[in-house]
Design an enzyme around this catalytic site. Structure first.
Site, PDB file in Angstrom:
ATOM      1  N   LYS A 114      68.874  94.797  43.757  1.00 50.75           N
ATOM      2  CA  LYS A 114      67.649  94.111  43.381  1.00 50.75           C
ATOM      3  C   LYS A 114      66.811  95.031  43.354  1.00 50.75           C
ATOM      4  CE  LYS A 114      63.911  91.079  44.412  1.00 50.75           C
ATOM      5  NZ  LYS A 114      63.343  90.153  45.169  1.00 50.75           N
ATOM      6  N   GLY A 175      55.422  85.476  47.564  1.00 53.37           N
ATOM      7  CA  GLY A 175      55.157  85.035  48.686  1.00 53.37           C
ATOM      8  C   GLY A 175      53.742  84.135  48.438  1.00 53.37           C
ATOM      9  N   ALA A 201      60.407  84.874  42.905  1.00 54.12           N
ATOM     10  CA  ALA A 201      59.071  85.278  43.291  1.00 54.12           C
ATOM     11  C   ALA A 201      57.959  84.130  43.294  1.00 54.12           C
ATOM     12  CB  ALA A 201      58.643  86.382  43.017  1.00 54.12           C
ATOM     13  N   GLY A 202      57.405  83.771  44.098  1.00 51.27           N
ATOM     14  CA  GLY A 202      56.229  82.778  43.907  1.00 51.27           C
ATOM     15  C   GLY A 202      56.589  81.248  44.154  1.00 51.27           C
ATOM     16  N   ALA A 223      62.563  83.237  49.008  1.00 48.62           N
ATOM     17  CA  ALA A 223      62.621  83.440  50.370  1.00 48.62           C
ATOM     18  C   ALA A 223      61.602  82.687  51.272  1.00 48.62           C
ATOM     19  CB  ALA A 223      62.797  85.038  50.671  1.00 48.62           C
ATOM     20  N   THR A 224      60.419  83.168  51.020  1.00 46.17           N
ATOM     21  CA  THR A 224      59.260  82.692  51.576  1.00 46.17           C
ATOM     22  C   THR A 224      59.187  81.213  51.744  1.00 46.17           C
ATOM     23  OG1 THR A 224      58.178  84.772  51.094  1.00 46.17           O
ATOM     24  CG2 THR A 224      56.537  82.916  52.184  1.00 46.17           C
TER      25      THR A 224
END
Lengths: 273, 66
Positions: A114, A175, A201-202, A223-224
């Site tokens: 990645k 995040g 992301a986001g 993830a977050t």
């Protein structure tokens, strides 16, 4: 005969999903949810969340060995039989990213990466100039490159043209939990792409993941939203179902939006008229 | 000779191998990669490669992230 599992989905539906794998560079995945491992408060919480997510591919970062570290994220992934996808998080230049990818290949025995080349610590937005440079070098070196990119259709096209195995546009900054700020651009990227588009992301909650899939993305990487949720395992399960629901809705073909109502019950035969 | 290992300066005897340097920071031999002066040293070469004065040795592994 159909059977109903604990999700309320029927065996027929599951069979259809199994015939609809995510394919990246010739490798098949049953799950369209790629997880990250950052942000979890403990290895135990991380393991529970990964198991609940149903993910088959999960990112890790490369860092200096900490002699005091207890337990390895690699042990968790091995135990859960999840493939590892090293990232180049924290790299600001193409040179740093290429070296990190080569170290990951040496340490983990995978040429998948990645690719993440960020411009600054404040926004964590990709630096497009360095990103294209690094992607080109890594493709030439035989890597399977999955670049984290801006939600820019032109940049996504350039990355695909130089041989990346997928493109991974952001929904919003890493995040941030702001969801998909420019769904129009994500649709444009999806329309032109011949490689998988992975929304990366986001994302903040399940509806964001479902929207990504409804827009036509092939997978979601997050993830977050899971690891920092109040209940990571519960949010992981929510994301798993959201990705499935969004994919099914995309394949089903949604109705067009209308300005005015359209009755679903017949007008004929109303007894009170 | 002075060698920097993961950002820390160390005094090491001449002829110290990469394998010996790795052993000072981790017991693991899998899941670990080494770069000297920004060039990867493959695991198969650790035992036969000596570090040199002023080398910058990085010993990396996978951690939670992304």
């Amino acid at each position: 005969m159909t059977t109903t599992d604990t999700t309320g989905m029927t065996g027929t539906t599951d069979a259809r999903e199994h015939a609809d794998p995510l394919v990246i560079a010739g490798r098949e995945f049953g799950s369209r949810l790629i997880m990250g491992t950052g942000g979890a408060p403990s290895m135990r919480v991380l393991a529970e969340a990964l198991a609940a997510s149903g993910t088959e591919l999960t990112t890790v970062a490369m860092r200096r060995v900490d002699p005091a570290a207890r337990g390895s994220v690699l042990d968790v992934l091995r135990r859960l039989d999840i493939d590892v996808l090293p990232n180049t998080a924290g790299c600001f230049t193409a040179g740093e990213a290429v070296l990190t990818a080569k170290l990951a290949r040496e340490a983990l025995g995978t040429d998948w990466v990645k690719l993440e080349v960020i411009a600054d610590e404040h926004t964590l937005l990709p630096d497009p100039i360095e990103l294209v440079d690094a992607a080109e070098q890594l493709v030439d070196a035989g890597f399977t490159v999955l670049p984290y990119t801006n939600d820019d259709p032109v940049l996504a096209r350039r990355l695909e043209q130089l041989g990346c195995a997928a493109v991974m546009p952001l929904g919003s900054p890493i995040g941030s939990g702001l969801g998909i700020r420019n769904p129009h651009n994500i649709e444009l990227i999806v329309e032109q792409a011949q490689v998988p588009v992975i929304l990366d992301a986001g994302l903040g909650t399940a509806s964001d993941a479902a929207l990504a899939m409804e827009l036509g993305c092939d997978a979601v990487l997050l993830a977050t939203a899971v690891t920092r949720a109040q209940s990571p395992a519960a949010m992981a399960a929510a994301m798993r179902h959201a990705v499935r629901a969004g994919r099914l809705a995309r394949l089903a073909g949604r109705i067009p939006k209308r300005r005015h109502a359209q009755a679903s019950s017949p007008w004929e035969g109303i007894g009170t008229s | 000779m002075r060698v920097t290992v993961n950002g820390q300066s160390r005094e090491l005897p001449e002829g110290t191998t990469v394998a010996a340097v790795v052993a000072t920071v981790t017991e693991a031999t899998t899941g670990v990669a080494v770069a000297i002066n920004d060039e990867v040293v493959s695991r198969g070469s650790w035992a036969g490669t000596a570090v040199r004065d002023q080398d910058r040795v990085e010993v990396l592994t996978a951690v939670q992230g992304g």
